[in-house]
Design a protein around this motif. Structure first.
Motif, PDB file in Angstrom:
ATOM      1  N   CYS A 189      30.879   7.002  10.190  1.00  0.00           N
ATOM      2  CA  CYS A 189      31.022   6.539  11.551  1.00  0.00           C
ATOM      3  C   CYS A 189      32.700   7.083  12.252  1.00  0.00           C
ATOM      4  CB  CYS A 189      30.907   5.193  11.654  1.00  0.00           C
ATOM      5  SG  CYS A 189      29.094   4.672  11.916  1.00  0.00           S
ATOM      6  N   GLN A 190      32.954   8.071  11.189  1.00  0.00           N
ATOM      7  CA  GLN A 190      34.235   8.238  11.428  1.00  0.00           C
ATOM      8  C   GLN A 190      34.604   8.222  12.585  1.00  0.00           C
ATOM      9  OE1 GLN A 190      35.917   7.791   8.654  1.00  0.00           O
ATOM     10  NE2 GLN A 190      37.485   8.279   9.437  1.00  0.00           N
ATOM     11  N   LYS A 191      33.430   9.048  13.132  1.00  0.00           N
ATOM     12  CA  LYS A 191      33.919   9.735  14.791  1.00  0.00           C
ATOM     13  C   LYS A 191      34.110   9.034  15.902  1.00  0.00           C
ATOM     14  CE  LYS A 191      30.807  13.092  14.803  1.00  0.00           C
ATOM     15  NZ  LYS A 191      30.160  13.751  15.871  1.00  0.00           N
ATOM     16  N   GLN A 192      33.343   7.403  15.393  1.00  0.00           N
ATOM     17  CA  GLN A 192      33.091   6.882  16.042  1.00  0.00           C
ATOM     18  C   GLN A 192      34.507   6.209  16.250  1.00  0.00           C
ATOM     19  OE1 GLN A 192      30.202   7.756  14.513  1.00  0.00           O
ATOM     20  NE2 GLN A 192      29.513   8.098  16.656  1.00  0.00           N
ATOM     21  N   LYS A 193      34.984   5.769  14.569  1.00  0.00           N
ATOM     22  CA  LYS A 193      36.100   4.881  14.419  1.00  0.00           C
ATOM     23  C   LYS A 193      37.456   5.149  15.270  1.00  0.00           C
ATOM     24  CE  LYS A 193      38.492   2.249  11.736  1.00  0.00           C
ATOM     25  NZ  LYS A 193      38.729   1.321  10.933  1.00  0.00           N
ATOM     26  N   ARG A 249      37.300   7.060  17.900  1.00  0.00           N
ATOM     27  CA  ARG A 249      37.250   6.183  19.100  1.00  0.00           C
ATOM     28  C   ARG A 249      37.241   4.923  19.538  1.00  0.00           C
ATOM     29  NH1 ARG A 249      31.840   8.905  20.003  1.00  0.00           N
ATOM     30  NH2 ARG A 249      31.833   7.860  21.945  1.00  0.00           N
ATOM     31  N   GLY A 250      37.413   4.296  18.585  1.00  0.00           N
ATOM     32  CA  GLY A 250      38.253   3.172  18.228  1.00  0.00           C
ATOM     33  C   GLY A 250      36.818   2.189  17.980  1.00  0.00           C
ATOM     34  N   ALA A 251      35.804   2.460  17.760  1.00  0.00           N
ATOM     35  CA  ALA A 251      34.327   0.942  16.894  1.00  0.00           C
ATOM     36  C   ALA A 251      34.434   1.828  15.617  1.00  0.00           C
ATOM     37  CB  ALA A 251      33.554   1.278  17.638  1.00  0.00           C
ATOM     38  N   SER A 252      34.015   0.931  14.655  1.00  0.00           N
ATOM     39  CA  SER A 252      33.945   0.886  13.310  1.00  0.00           C
ATOM     40  C   SER A 252      33.006   0.699  13.016  1.00  0.00           C
ATOM     41  CB  SER A 252      35.304  -0.035  12.014  1.00  0.00           C
ATOM     42  OG  SER A 252      34.154  -1.401  12.994  1.00  0.00           O
ATOM     43  N   SER A 253      32.218   1.260  12.413  1.00  0.00           N
ATOM     44  CA  SER A 253      31.256   0.575  11.942  1.00  0.00           C
ATOM     45  C   SER A 253      30.218  -0.750  11.598  1.00  0.00           C
ATOM     46  CB  SER A 253      30.199   1.444  10.349  1.00  0.00           C
ATOM     47  OG  SER A 253      31.215   1.510   9.356  1.00  0.00           O
ATOM     48  N   LEU A 254      31.247  -1.397  11.309  1.00  0.00           N
ATOM     49  CA  LEU A 254      31.278  -3.854  11.413  1.00  0.00           C
ATOM     50  C   LEU A 254      30.886  -3.088  13.222  1.00  0.00           C
ATOM     51  CD1 LEU A 254      31.568  -6.090   9.960  1.00  0.00           C
ATOM     52  CD2 LEU A 254      33.344  -5.783  11.078  1.00  0.00           C
TER      53      LEU A 254
END
Ligand SMILES: *Cc1c(COP(=O)(O)O)cnc(C)c1O
Length: 483
Positions: free
Chosen positions: A382-386, A388-393
């Motif tokens: 979830c690197q791309k999501q991270k 953009r502000g949201a981690s895999s957690l």
């Protein structure tokens, strides 16, 4: 001794029931229990039966369970636990026997263990099994103790065990417990063992390599025969971590891959529900080289009688009292018999299909850590999501609001922001599509309403807890949630 009369002396009752006064001195409570833990008063609620039942029934449904929710917890997934097997394991003929009973009167139980060993031999190609270990980790311990004894008997000076960097943490822990130095072999960018690196580090001092195949990235080690040759040539043995064996059932087996000793988690792949640490069975199977090193007793057959065989030439001895968690074995045996050869093969095919379906449907939103076709599980980063502000957690916690149990997070350690998804063979297409939609919705939400993702879950009474603190200082008192 003074008698304590439990009925009022002054009453007219003729009852003469007495109990003895305890003859040990009474301790003062605050000397035994820390003061901070003593209650000053005990406000017992004055409730009727229905209110109590409703309270506990509601509590019981505020948790996630495989009976109520999709549970895509990669590697440790709740695989299929048929209710029929629960019924069989609850039959009095199985539950009411005692391991100290004479072998003559537990012939049925011994036969079941014997037959299960034979069935697993057909499935894995290993020669025979012990069921003493109660977990995968204890199975690993048994296997490595067998390897260590083999080398000692043969006067091999061995000091090291090789383990890939994608391995489950129990692998290096086991090797260290057996006194070996752990050498880590890196994975390639395709997620497989780096063969060139392996060749560099294997030498005469290597006792074994511990491999998981498919590995914890859900990928099949294609070079397994080359790995076998590299390790065997230097006198090392091959240990197989088969905790999650579902994608290979009926397709191939660890014997064909060259493994000398293996463990299977009957509580993952073969139908016993697991979680919260128990009860399990880490069945350990050995091939020709290590068969004589298995823990005793093994169940054998003489004529048509089953007996406990203590004559295991180089046995490492007992690993556990009696024969392991017997009812787990009952479920595994029932599962194998009911599915049969075709059914087991179908488990492998459908678990692989389901994981690849999710992989293909989510690959545009979530980066697939290793693009190769996977087997039973798929790892996203979830690197791309991270960025953009949201981690895999955050994503895992938000899934709870969709009624989905969080997937395995941050494992394997070599994948940044890992989310490891194992749908299993038994989920319907509808359930998979629901999960895929939830993951896509969350991805969109990161741009539209980041705060909602960051503060999830919103739908359950327990929100985000400090997991380390919760484990070290458990608060076992029930408190109504804040609002
Ligand atoms: C679960 C697991 C283990 C450990 O099994 P336990 O029964 O939890 O001790 C070992 N290796 C792998 C790959 C696993 O998934």
């Amino acid at each position: 001794m003074e008698k304590l009369q439990i009925f009022d002396k002054n009453s007219n009752s003729k009852n003469t029931n007495y109990i003895n006064q305890p003859d040990t001195p009474l301790a003062e409570l605050d000397k035994v229990i820390p003061k901070s833990c003593l209650r000053e008063n005990l406000p017992l609620p004055n409730l009727g039966e229905l209110e109590v039942i409703r309270h506990y029934t509601s509590l019981s449904s505020s948790n996630f369970s495989v009976d109520s929710n999709f549970y895509p917890l990669g590697s440790c997934t709740m695989k299929y636990n048929p209710k029929l097997n629960e019924y069989l394991a609850s039959l009095a003929g199985f539950t009411d026997i005692h391991p100290y009973q004479n072998a003559d009167c537990i012939q049925g139980a011994l036969e079941l263990i014997y037959n299960l060993s034979q069935a697993l031999s057909v499935i894995t190609g290993m020669k025979r099994f012990t069921f003493q270990p109660s977990s995968g980790a204890q199975g690993e311990l048994a296997g490595l103790l067998m390897i260590r004894k083999f080398h000692r008997i043969n006067n091999n000076q061995k000091t090291k065990v090789i383990i890939p960097d994608s391995a489950h943490g129990t692998n290096p822990a086991t090797a260290s417990m057996c006194g070996y130095q752990v050498l880590t072999v890196e994975s390639t960018k395709d997620g497989l063992v780096n063969i060139n690196r392996l060749k560099e580090i294997v030498d005469d001092k290597v006792a074994a390599i511990m491999l998981t195949n498919p590995n914890t990235l859900g990928l099949f080690e294609e070079n397994i025969l080359e790995i076998r040759d590299i390790v065997h040539k230097k006198g090392g043995l091959l240990y197989y971590d088969g905790a999650n064996f579902n994608p290979l059932l009926g397709v191939t087996n660890p014997s064909l891959m060259g493994f000398d000793v293996i463990h299977l988690n009957l509580h993952k792949t073969f139908s016993t529900p697991h979680g919260c640490g128990g009860p399990g069975a880490g069945a350990v199977g050995a091939g020709d080289t290590l068969e004589d090193f298995l823990p005793f007793p093994l169940i054998d057959k003489r004529g048509d009688k089953f007996y406990l065989n203590y004559q295991v030439k180089n046995s490492i001895g007992r690993l556990k009292g009696f024969y392991g968690n017997f009812l787990v074995l009952v479920r595994a045996y029932a599962y194998i018999l009911r599915l049969g050869e075709q059914g087991l093969l179908r488990v492998a095919q459908v678990s692989t299909l389901n994981a690849n379906y999710i992989k293909e449907k989510l690959k545009n939103q979530y980066e697939v850590a290793y693009p190769k076709r996977c087997l039973h599980e798929v790892v996203f980063s979830c690197q791309k999501q991270k960025e953009r502000g949201a981690s895999s957690l955050d994503i895992a916690k938000r899934l709870i609001d969709f009624g989905i149990h969080p997937p395995t997070m941050y494992f394997p350690l070599i994948v940044a922001e890992a989310l490891m998804i194992e749908p299993t063979e038994t989920e319907s297409k509808q359930a998979l599509d629901y999960f895929i939609k939830a993951m896509r919705d969350i991805d969109k939400e990161i741009d539209q309403d980041l705060a909602k993702v960051k503060t999830a879950p919103h739908s359950v009474s327990v929100k985000r807890i400090d997991e380390v603190k919760a484990a070290r200082f458990p608060n076992l008192k029930w408190e109504k949630s804040g609002d």
